[in-house]
Design an enzyme around this catalytic site. Structure first.
Site, PDB file in Angstrom:
ATOM      1  N   ASP A   1      45.609  37.668  41.585  1.00 17.74           N
ATOM      2  CA  ASP A   1      44.298  38.301  41.728  1.00 17.74           C
ATOM      3  C   ASP A   1      44.022  38.579  43.204  1.00 17.74           C
ATOM      4  O   ASP A   1      43.439  37.747  43.896  1.00 17.74           O
ATOM      5  CB  ASP A   1      43.203  37.401  41.121  1.00 17.74           C
ATOM      6  CG  ASP A   1      41.861  38.122  41.034  1.00 17.74           C
ATOM      7  OD1 ASP A   1      41.796  39.305  41.432  1.00 17.74           O
ATOM      8  OD2 ASP A   1      40.877  37.505  40.578  1.00 17.74           O
TER       9      ASP A   1
ATOM     10  N   HIS B   1      38.069  30.746  44.415  1.00 20.38           N
ATOM     11  CA  HIS B   1      36.805  30.384  43.782  1.00 20.38           C
ATOM     12  C   HIS B   1      36.362  28.952  44.040  1.00 20.38           C
ATOM     13  O   HIS B   1      35.673  28.339  43.219  1.00 20.38           O
ATOM     14  CB  HIS B   1      36.873  30.655  42.277  1.00 20.38           C
ATOM     15  CG  HIS B   1      36.914  32.120  41.974  1.00 20.38           C
ATOM     16  ND1 HIS B   1      36.780  32.631  40.714  1.00 20.38           N
ATOM     17  CD2 HIS B   1      37.057  33.192  42.780  1.00 20.38           C
ATOM     18  CE1 HIS B   1      36.861  33.950  40.740  1.00 20.38           C
ATOM     19  NE2 HIS B   1      37.034  34.310  41.996  1.00 20.38           N
TER      20      HIS B   1
ATOM     21  N   LYS C   1      33.792  30.187  39.117  1.00 21.80           N
ATOM     22  CA  LYS C   1      33.652  30.729  40.466  1.00 21.80           C
ATOM     23  C   LYS C   1      32.602  29.923  41.207  1.00 21.80           C
ATOM     24  O   LYS C   1      31.723  29.307  40.601  1.00 21.80           O
ATOM     25  CB  LYS C   1      33.259  32.210  40.390  1.00 21.80           C
ATOM     26  CG  LYS C   1      33.335  32.943  41.720  1.00 21.80           C
ATOM     27  CD  LYS C   1      33.370  34.446  41.494  1.00 21.80           C
ATOM     28  CE  LYS C   1      33.236  35.205  42.808  1.00 21.80           C
ATOM     29  NZ  LYS C   1      33.533  36.629  42.668  1.00 21.80           N
TER      30      LYS C   1
ATOM     31  N   ASP D   1      40.080  37.876  48.375  1.00 18.59           N
ATOM     32  CA  ASP D   1      41.175  38.454  47.595  1.00 18.59           C
ATOM     33  C   ASP D   1      42.212  39.176  48.446  1.00 18.59           C
ATOM     34  O   ASP D   1      42.674  40.260  48.087  1.00 18.59           O
ATOM     35  CB  ASP D   1      40.635  39.376  46.492  1.00 18.59           C
ATOM     36  CG  ASP D   1      39.966  38.601  45.371  1.00 18.59           C
ATOM     37  OD1 ASP D   1      40.649  37.790  44.731  1.00 18.59           O
ATOM     38  OD2 ASP D   1      38.758  38.798  45.134  1.00 18.59           O
TER      39      ASP D   1
ATOM     40  N   ASP E   1      35.823  34.477  49.101  1.00 18.64           N
ATOM     41  CA  ASP E   1      36.705  34.973  48.029  1.00 18.64           C
ATOM     42  C   ASP E   1      37.119  36.411  48.334  1.00 18.64           C
ATOM     43  O   ASP E   1      36.742  37.335  47.631  1.00 18.64           O
ATOM     44  CB  ASP E   1      35.929  34.896  46.699  1.00 18.64           C
ATOM     45  CG  ASP E   1      36.758  35.327  45.518  1.00 18.64           C
ATOM     46  OD1 ASP E   1      37.984  35.182  45.560  1.00 18.64           O
ATOM     47  OD2 ASP E   1      36.165  35.822  44.536  1.00 18.64           O
TER      48      ASP E   1
ATOM     49  N   ASP F   1      41.110  30.192  39.963  1.00 16.05           N
ATOM     50  CA  ASP F   1      41.334  31.263  40.945  1.00 16.05           C
ATOM     51  C   ASP F   1      41.278  30.620  42.329  1.00 16.05           C
ATOM     52  O   ASP F   1      40.312  29.920  42.654  1.00 16.05           O
ATOM     53  CB  ASP F   1      40.249  32.336  40.788  1.00 16.05           C
ATOM     54  CG  ASP F   1      40.417  33.511  41.728  1.00 16.05           C
ATOM     55  OD1 ASP F   1      40.544  33.284  42.951  1.00 16.05           O
ATOM     56  OD2 ASP F   1      40.392  34.668  41.252  1.00 16.05           O
TER      57      ASP F   1
ATOM     58  N   TRP G   1      35.836  36.118  32.658  1.00 16.76           N
ATOM     59  CA  TRP G   1      35.112  35.844  33.903  1.00 16.76           C
ATOM     60  C   TRP G   1      33.829  36.674  33.890  1.00 16.76           C
ATOM     61  O   TRP G   1      33.874  37.878  33.642  1.00 16.76           O
ATOM     62  CB  TRP G   1      35.939  36.201  35.146  1.00 16.76           C
ATOM     63  CG  TRP G   1      35.064  36.081  36.371  1.00 16.76           C
ATOM     64  CD1 TRP G   1      34.660  34.919  36.952  1.00 16.76           C
ATOM     65  CD2 TRP G   1      34.417  37.141  37.087  1.00 16.76           C
ATOM     66  NE1 TRP G   1      33.804  35.202  37.997  1.00 16.76           N
ATOM     67  CE2 TRP G   1      33.642  36.543  38.105  1.00 16.76           C
ATOM     68  CE3 TRP G   1      34.422  38.533  36.967  1.00 16.76           C
ATOM     69  CZ2 TRP G   1      32.867  37.289  38.987  1.00 16.76           C
ATOM     70  CZ3 TRP G   1      33.655  39.279  37.849  1.00 16.76           C
ATOM     71  CH2 TRP G   1      32.890  38.660  38.857  1.00 16.76           C
TER      72      TRP G   1
ATOM     73  N   GLU H   1      37.302  31.406  33.426  1.00 15.86           N
ATOM     74  CA  GLU H   1      37.489  31.383  34.887  1.00 15.86           C
ATOM     75  C   GLU H   1      36.178  31.065  35.600  1.00 15.86           C
ATOM     76  O   GLU H   1      35.196  31.793  35.480  1.00 15.86           O
ATOM     77  CB  GLU H   1      38.014  32.750  35.356  1.00 15.86           C
ATOM     78  CG  GLU H   1      38.205  32.827  36.867  1.00 15.86           C
ATOM     79  CD  GLU H   1      38.713  34.190  37.333  1.00 15.86           C
ATOM     80  OE1 GLU H   1      38.835  35.116  36.495  1.00 15.86           O
ATOM     81  OE2 GLU H   1      38.987  34.324  38.540  1.00 15.86           O
TER      82      GLU H   1
ATOM     83  N   HIS I   1      44.894  32.337  38.976  1.00 15.85           N
ATOM     84  CA  HIS I   1      44.693  33.596  39.678  1.00 15.85           C
ATOM     85  C   HIS I   1      45.095  33.314  41.114  1.00 15.85           C
ATOM     86  O   HIS I   1      44.312  32.790  41.901  1.00 15.85           O
ATOM     87  CB  HIS I   1      43.237  34.068  39.592  1.00 15.85           C
ATOM     88  CG  HIS I   1      42.964  34.878  38.371  1.00 15.85           C
ATOM     89  ND1 HIS I   1      41.784  35.560  38.162  1.00 15.85           N
ATOM     90  CD2 HIS I   1      43.748  35.151  37.299  1.00 15.85           C
ATOM     91  CE1 HIS I   1      41.856  36.204  37.003  1.00 15.85           C
ATOM     92  NE2 HIS I   1      43.024  35.967  36.451  1.00 15.85           N
TER      93      HIS I   1
HETATM   94  C1  RNT Z   1      36.263  37.730  40.280  1.00 21.35           C
HETATM   95  C2  RNT Z   1      37.366  37.086  39.530  1.00 21.35           C
HETATM   96  C3  RNT Z   1      38.035  37.947  38.508  1.00 21.35           C
HETATM   97  C4  RNT Z   1      38.278  39.354  38.981  1.00 21.35           C
HETATM   98  C5  RNT Z   1      39.103  40.158  38.013  1.00 21.35           C
HETATM   99  C6  RNT Z   1      39.080  41.614  38.349  1.00 21.35           C
HETATM  100  O1  RNT Z   1      35.860  37.008  41.363  1.00 21.35           O
HETATM  101  O2  RNT Z   1      38.301  36.576  40.412  1.00 21.35           O
HETATM  102  O3  RNT Z   1      39.199  37.349  38.095  1.00 21.35           O
HETATM  103  O4  RNT Z   1      38.865  39.390  40.236  1.00 21.35           O
HETATM  104  O5  RNT Z   1      38.740  39.879  36.744  1.00 21.35           O
HETATM  105 ZN    ZN Z   2      40.111  35.812  39.492  1.00 21.38          ZN
END
Ligand code: RNT
Ligand code: ZN
Length: 415
Positions: free
Chosen positions: A323, A259, A225, A293, A291, A256, A182, A223, A283
């Site tokens: 994640d 994302h 985003k 998290d 995003d 993810d 990523w 990955e 993720h």
């Molecule tokens: C960032 C991505 C990525 C990170 C990690 C720490 O937006 O989601 O996966 O969160 O690599």
């Molecule tokens: Zn991620």
């Protein structure tokens, strides 16, 4: 000896044609790749001066953050002891454990060997990630797509090294380490030459992953985003970019949950991309408005993801990673409850009677499908979960909360 409540639940499920023993046995075989970065707020352990960046930052100041690899491992040991089953650890490259001060383009396997030894002792498999953020050479939020070849080459070398490290980890542990790429690359304001940026990113990744490795040891994942703080206008590695990349290059595709646009249903995407890519990496996360998290809850988003994985028979080609990071609550509680939520969602999906549901849908009998989905919500899932935890020596309910509280209190005092 099984409990009365499990025995009763087994009969209820049997009545629907569902074998609880099969569900329990299947769940025990599903590893979750627990992300190391929930334990220290995505700071890492580089001895050289790291910067924050890449638009990822944990918020909160709850006491007890792991400050060293030893502290992080202690916290992880506690977490794994409270998560039923055998799982994995998803390690980022800036979590190296060494007295040396290698820059990102100098890392070697030996800088991670304490993790490998520890994981082996604990029976935990490792996954890996190059770290393309929190570094002065990523301060512009440009790495593999940077217009400056010198910067691109630096990050390409970093990526190459992580692949070699991941492959050695995978070989040592006897299961492939997923190495997930990523990059934060993007543009704060509206760019005028997106195509050049995307061509540079493609060429850089091509070069980075040119060396073939045995897929039994290492798997490349990419990955995408949508946007990040500081790159609001355009992310170079967008979903379309990586979907195409993964298809062309036969890499694993990472989705993810944070994302995408907030109203997109990530569960819906699994069966769509599964037609074109062999393997998926998730993720699992909980975006709130963006995003963010947040730690995953046992909510509809997670339940739908799990149901798609089970009903579409995708578990065999999906790597489930987490994640999320929240520094306003106990970090170990976040790990344990979040990971267990993923497992609970999978168990619920495994305990649903697929046959009558799919039959109703195929017959366009949406009334039956509706009645079933809603009545099935009352099935005694909790009794089967408690039985699963009991068999794998993990506490539930008040005993779990007492454990989590005691551990948090111990780290809050010492750190
Ligand atoms: C960032 C991505 C990525 C990170 C990690 C720490 O937006 O989601 O996966 O969160 O690599
Ligand atoms: Zn991620």
């Amino acid at each position: 000896m099984t409990t009365k409540s499990y025995d009763a639940a087994r009969d209820v499920f049997a009545d629907w044609g569902v074998d609880t023993e099969a569900a329990i046995a299947r769940l025990a075989t599903i590893p979750i790749s627990v992300h190391c970065w929930q334990g220290d707020d995505v700071v890492g352990f580089e001895n050289s001066t790291g910067t924050s960046g890449g638009g990822i930052q944990a918020t909160g100041n709850h006491p007890g953050r792991a400050r060293t690899p030893d502290e992080l491992r202690a916290d992880l040991e506690f977490a794994y002891a409270n998560i039923p089953g055998s799982h994995r650890l998803n390690l980022h490259a800036f979590y190296m454990d060494t007295d040396e001060t290698p820059d990102r383009d100098e890392i070697e396997y030996r800088h991670f060997s304490p993790w490998v030894d520890w994981a082996k002792d604990l029976g935990v498999g490792l996954d890996f990630n190059p770290t393309f953020f929190a570094h002065e050479k990523a301060d512009d939020n440009l790495t593999l797509s940077h217009p400056d070849k010198g910067i691109r080459d630096f990050w390409i070398e970093h990526g190459k090294r992580t692949r070699e490290i991941a492959a050695r980890m995978g070989e040592a542990q006897g299961s492939a380490a997923v190495n997930n790429i990523w990059v934060p690359d993007g543009s704060k304001d509206i760019p005028v030459d997106r195509f050049s940026a995307r061509k540079r990113l493609e060429a850089s990744i091509d070069e980075m992953i040119a060396t073939p490795y045995d897929k039994a040891h290492m798997l490349d994942a990419v990955e995408s985003k949508l946007f990040g703080i500081g790159v609001e206008a355009m992310t170079v590695g967008s979903h379309e970019f990586y979907l195409g990349y993964a298809i062309r290059n036969k890499t694993v595709l990472c989705l993810d949950m944070g994302h995408f646009h907030p109203t997109e249903n990530i569960a819906d995407k699994l069966s769509a991309v599964a037609l074109s890519v062999d393997e998926l990496l998730l993720h699992v996360s909980r975006p709130m408005r963006w995003d963010s998290d947040h730690v995953i809850l046992l909510n509809d988003d997670i339940l739908q993801m799990a149901q798609e994985l089970v009903f579409a028979d995708l578990l065999g080609r999906t790597h489930i990673g987490l994640d999320f990071f929240d520094a306003t609550i106990s970090r170990t509680a976040a790990w344990v409850i979040g990971t267990r939520n993923m497992q609970k969602a999978l168990l619920r999906a495994l305990l649903l009677p697929q046959e009558p549901l799919k039959r109703a849908e195929e017959a366009l009998d949406f009334t039956t499908r509706f009645m079933l989905t809603e009545e099935l919500k009352d099935l005694p899932f909790a009794a089967v979960w408690a039985e699963f935890c009991a068999r794998l020596d993990a506490p539930v309910g008040r005993a779990l909360i007492t454990d989590l509280d005691a551990y948090q209190a111990s780290v809050a005092i010492r750190r």
